[in-house]
Design a protein around this motif. Structure first.
Motif, PDB file in Angstrom:
ATOM      1  N   LEU A 282       0.836  -1.183   0.000  1.00  0.00           N
ATOM      2  CA  LEU A 282       0.000   0.000   0.000  1.00  0.00           C
ATOM      3  C   LEU A 282       0.881   1.248   0.000  1.00  0.00           C
ATOM      4  O   LEU A 282       1.842   1.346   0.759  1.00  0.00           O
ATOM      5  N   ASN A 283       0.556   2.200  -0.856  1.00  0.00           N
ATOM      6  CA  ASN A 283       1.326   3.439  -0.956  1.00  0.00           C
ATOM      7  C   ASN A 283       0.445   4.630  -0.609  1.00  0.00           C
ATOM      8  O   ASN A 283      -0.700   4.718  -1.070  1.00  0.00           O
ATOM      9  N   GLN A 284       0.980   5.565   0.178  1.00  0.00           N
ATOM     10  CA  GLN A 284       0.242   6.798   0.448  1.00  0.00           C
ATOM     11  C   GLN A 284       0.533   7.787  -0.668  1.00  0.00           C
ATOM     12  O   GLN A 284       1.686   8.152  -0.926  1.00  0.00           O
ATOM     13  N   LEU A 285      -0.533   8.235  -1.337  1.00  0.00           N
ATOM     14  CA  LEU A 285      -0.394   9.110  -2.489  1.00  0.00           C
ATOM     15  C   LEU A 285      -0.499  10.581  -2.105  1.00  0.00           C
ATOM     16  O   LEU A 285       0.249  11.426  -2.604  1.00  0.00           O
ATOM     17  N   THR A 286      -1.460  10.887  -1.239  1.00  0.00           N
ATOM     18  CA  THR A 286      -1.654  12.261  -0.757  1.00  0.00           C
ATOM     19  C   THR A 286      -1.965  12.196   0.734  1.00  0.00           C
ATOM     20  O   THR A 286      -1.938  11.119   1.336  1.00  0.00           O
ATOM     21  N   GLU A 287      -2.299  13.325   1.315  1.00  0.00           N
ATOM     22  CA  GLU A 287      -2.619  13.346   2.744  1.00  0.00           C
ATOM     23  C   GLU A 287      -3.769  12.406   3.080  1.00  0.00           C
ATOM     24  O   GLU A 287      -3.762  11.746   4.122  1.00  0.00           O
ATOM     25  N   ARG A 288      -4.742  12.335   2.184  1.00  0.00           N
ATOM     26  CA  ARG A 288      -5.961  11.573   2.470  1.00  0.00           C
ATOM     27  C   ARG A 288      -6.099  10.274   1.684  1.00  0.00           C
ATOM     28  O   ARG A 288      -7.025   9.500   1.958  1.00  0.00           O
ATOM     29  N   VAL A 289      -5.230  10.028   0.725  1.00  0.00           N
ATOM     30  CA  VAL A 289      -5.453   8.929  -0.226  1.00  0.00           C
ATOM     31  C   VAL A 289      -4.279   7.958  -0.252  1.00  0.00           C
ATOM     32  O   VAL A 289      -3.111   8.371  -0.343  1.00  0.00           O
ATOM     33  N   TRP A 290      -4.613   6.673  -0.188  1.00  0.00           N
ATOM     34  CA  TRP A 290      -3.658   5.587  -0.336  1.00  0.00           C
ATOM     35  C   TRP A 290      -4.047   4.761  -1.556  1.00  0.00           C
ATOM     36  O   TRP A 290      -5.208   4.741  -1.964  1.00  0.00           O
ATOM     37  N   VAL A 291      -3.060   4.049  -2.127  1.00  0.00           N
ATOM     38  CA  VAL A 291      -3.319   3.237  -3.320  1.00  0.00           C
ATOM     39  C   VAL A 291      -2.672   1.872  -3.153  1.00  0.00           C
ATOM     40  O   VAL A 291      -1.481   1.767  -2.798  1.00  0.00           O
ATOM     41  N   TYR A 292      -3.459   0.843  -3.423  1.00  0.00           N
ATOM     42  CA  TYR A 292      -2.923  -0.517  -3.548  1.00  0.00           C
ATOM     43  C   TYR A 292      -2.652  -0.726  -5.033  1.00  0.00           C
ATOM     44  O   TYR A 292      -3.571  -0.714  -5.846  1.00  0.00           O
ATOM     45  N   PRO A 293      -1.382  -0.906  -5.443  1.00  0.00           N
ATOM     46  CA  PRO A 293      -1.009  -0.741  -6.851  1.00  0.00           C
ATOM     47  C   PRO A 293      -1.560  -1.812  -7.794  1.00  0.00           C
ATOM     48  O   PRO A 293      -1.846  -2.944  -7.411  1.00  0.00           O
ATOM     49  N   PHE A 294      -1.646  -1.387  -9.041  1.00  0.00           N
ATOM     50  CA  PHE A 294      -2.065  -2.260 -10.140  1.00  0.00           C
ATOM     51  C   PHE A 294      -1.054  -3.379 -10.365  1.00  0.00           C
ATOM     52  O   PHE A 294       0.121  -3.286  -9.976  1.00  0.00           O
ATOM     53  N   GLU A 295      -1.508  -4.435 -11.019  1.00  0.00           N
ATOM     54  CA  GLU A 295      -0.648  -5.568 -11.390  1.00  0.00           C
ATOM     55  C   GLU A 295      -0.990  -5.988 -12.814  1.00  0.00           C
ATOM     56  O   GLU A 295      -2.158  -6.245 -13.133  1.00  0.00           O
ATOM     57  N   GLU A 296       0.013  -6.051 -13.674  1.00  0.00           N
ATOM     58  CA  GLU A 296      -0.235  -6.339 -15.082  1.00  0.00           C
ATOM     59  C   GLU A 296      -0.603  -7.799 -15.338  1.00  0.00           C
ATOM     60  O   GLU A 296      -1.471  -8.088 -16.159  1.00  0.00           O
ATOM     61  N   GLU A 297       0.033  -8.727 -14.648  1.00  0.00           N
ATOM     62  CA  GLU A 297      -0.137 -10.147 -14.967  1.00  0.00           C
ATOM     63  C   GLU A 297      -1.592 -10.587 -14.883  1.00  0.00           C
ATOM     64  O   GLU A 297      -2.091 -11.299 -15.751  1.00  0.00           O
ATOM     65  N   ARG A 298      -2.277 -10.161 -13.823  1.00  0.00           N
ATOM     66  CA  ARG A 298      -3.687 -10.523 -13.663  1.00  0.00           C
ATOM     67  C   ARG A 298      -4.613  -9.354 -13.975  1.00  0.00           C
ATOM     68  O   ARG A 298      -5.802  -9.409 -13.656  1.00  0.00           O
ATOM     69  N   ASP A 299      -4.064  -8.337 -14.604  1.00  0.00           N
ATOM     70  CA  ASP A 299      -4.834  -7.169 -15.022  1.00  0.00           C
ATOM     71  C   ASP A 299      -5.596  -6.557 -13.851  1.00  0.00           C
ATOM     72  O   ASP A 299      -6.737  -6.120 -13.986  1.00  0.00           O
ATOM     73  N   ARG A 300      -4.954  -6.513 -12.702  1.00  0.00           N
ATOM     74  CA  ARG A 300      -5.575  -5.916 -11.527  1.00  0.00           C
ATOM     75  C   ARG A 300      -5.369  -4.399 -11.538  1.00  0.00           C
ATOM     76  O   ARG A 300      -4.255  -3.936 -11.739  1.00  0.00           O
ATOM     77  N   PRO A 301      -6.414  -3.633 -11.303  1.00  0.00           N
ATOM     78  CA  PRO A 301      -6.271  -2.178 -11.296  1.00  0.00           C
ATOM     79  C   PRO A 301      -5.812  -1.650  -9.943  1.00  0.00           C
ATOM     80  O   PRO A 301      -5.803  -2.369  -8.934  1.00  0.00           O
ATOM     81  N   ASN A 302      -5.450  -0.385  -9.923  1.00  0.00           N
ATOM     82  CA  ASN A 302      -5.244   0.310  -8.656  1.00  0.00           C
ATOM     83  C   ASN A 302      -6.531   0.273  -7.839  1.00  0.00           C
ATOM     84  O   ASN A 302      -7.628   0.492  -8.376  1.00  0.00           O
ATOM     85  N   LEU A 303      -6.409   0.002  -6.563  1.00  0.00           N
ATOM     86  CA  LEU A 303      -7.521   0.135  -5.627  1.00  0.00           C
ATOM     87  C   LEU A 303      -7.191   1.293  -4.701  1.00  0.00           C
ATOM     88  O   LEU A 303      -6.154   1.282  -4.035  1.00  0.00           O
ATOM     89  N   SER A 304      -8.040   2.294  -4.673  1.00  0.00           N
ATOM     90  CA  SER A 304      -7.760   3.507  -3.907  1.00  0.00           C
ATOM     91  C   SER A 304      -8.541   3.516  -2.599  1.00  0.00           C
ATOM     92  O   SER A 304      -9.604   2.895  -2.482  1.00  0.00           O
ATOM     93  N   TYR A 305      -8.004   4.264  -1.638  1.00  0.00           N
ATOM     94  CA  TYR A 305      -8.597   4.368  -0.299  1.00  0.00           C
ATOM     95  C   TYR A 305      -8.543   5.819   0.126  1.00  0.00           C
ATOM     96  O   TYR A 305      -7.482   6.454   0.069  1.00  0.00           O
ATOM     97  N   ILE A 306      -9.694   6.369   0.516  1.00  0.00           N
ATOM     98  CA  ILE A 306      -9.797   7.772   0.903  1.00  0.00           C
ATOM     99  C   ILE A 306     -10.196   7.823   2.375  1.00  0.00           C
ATOM    100  O   ILE A 306     -11.251   7.315   2.759  1.00  0.00           O
ATOM    101  N   ARG A 307      -9.359   8.448   3.191  1.00  0.00           N
ATOM    102  CA  ARG A 307      -9.547   8.459   4.644  1.00  0.00           C
ATOM    103  C   ARG A 307     -10.191   9.761   5.087  1.00  0.00           C
ATOM    104  O   ARG A 307      -9.614  10.842   4.955  1.00  0.00           O
ATOM    105  N   GLY A 308     -11.408   9.671   5.597  1.00  0.00           N
ATOM    106  CA  GLY A 308     -12.052  10.812   6.215  1.00  0.00           C
ATOM    107  C   GLY A 308     -11.849  10.782   7.720  1.00  0.00           C
ATOM    108  O   GLY A 308     -11.368   9.793   8.278  1.00  0.00           O
TER     109      GLY A 308
END
Length: 227
Positions: free
Chosen positions: A3-29
């Motif tokens: 999991l990577n923190q992208l901004t103050e409020r948003v984290w991203v679980y990164p995409f994966e090419e092999e299984r064509d998995r997209p980024n999954l984002s998380y927004i913390r309120g």
């Protein structure tokens, strides 16, 4: 994947090419949190949740879908909390759910090698419908963090939903900038309309579904002049 923190409020679980998995984002309120996209399979969403728990982040109470495609939605049955999608996305999911019930999963597994890799070892293919449906746009505030959710014309599908986090100057885009499956042709009129939408939103950073974060200007230039 970590999991990577992208901004103050948003984290991203990164995409994966092999299984064509997209980024999954998380927004913390301050009061509750939401995710963007439900993942390709139950295994995918469980990995995302383990990363959130390791980071000390509460699981999302709402998951918003960017569009109907399987890699973004087929783990909806396993998400924590409720799900939200636009009306057209909901209809596409209803259609493929009904086709799977009638024909079985063979046609789906034959669509692409990445699907076969994701669903190896006879993993079940389960499609559910969103808990809540919207049309047009809406704004949510999970606590000191307004999140704008809106439909947009785009070349990838006709059911695209974009998610703006204005306070972080971020636009989460799903796959909206890509061509249409399976030929990946880009309708330039739709690409131009999407470029204008992004220009009006005016984010600093755009997060595509299957790539690293990019600048607003890069995305716009790619839509207008990309090959």
């Amino acid at each position: 994947m970590r999991l990577n923190q992208l901004t103050e409020r948003v984290w991203v679980y990164p995409f994966e090419e092999e299984r064509d998995r997209p980024n999954l984002s998380y927004i913390r309120g301050d009061r509750w949190s939401l995710a963007v996209d439900a993942g390709h399979s139950e295994e995918h969403i469980r990995e995302f949740y383990r990363e959130l728990e390791e980071a000390g982040l509460p699981l999302p109470q709402l998951t918003v879908l960017t569009h109907w495609h399987w890699d973004h939605t087929f783990a909806m049955h396993a998400v924590h909390g409720l799900t939200l999608a636009n009306e057209r996305t909901t209809q596409y999911l209803r259609d493929i759910r009904d086709r799977l019930a009638k024909e079985g999963p063979a046609f789906f597994l034959a669509m692409h090698e990445s699907i076969q890799r994701e669903y190896a070892d006879n993993k079940p293919v389960i499609v559910t419908l969103p808990d809540m449906v919207f049309s047009g746009e809406m704004t949510l505030d999970p606590g000191s963090c307004p999140v704008r959710i809106f439909q947009a014309e785009a070349p990838h599908t006709d059911d695209s939903t974009l998610i703006e986090v204005p306070g972080d100057k971020l636009l989460i885009m799903g796959d909206c900038t890509g061509g249409a499956f399976p030929g990946w042709e880009v309708d330039q009129d739709l690409a131009n309309k999407l470029a204008e939408t992004i220009r009006q939103v005016n984010p600093e950073t755009c997060l595509p579904g299957h790539w690293t974060p990019l600048s607003r200007d890069f995305i716009i230039q790619d839509l207008l002049y990309g090959e």
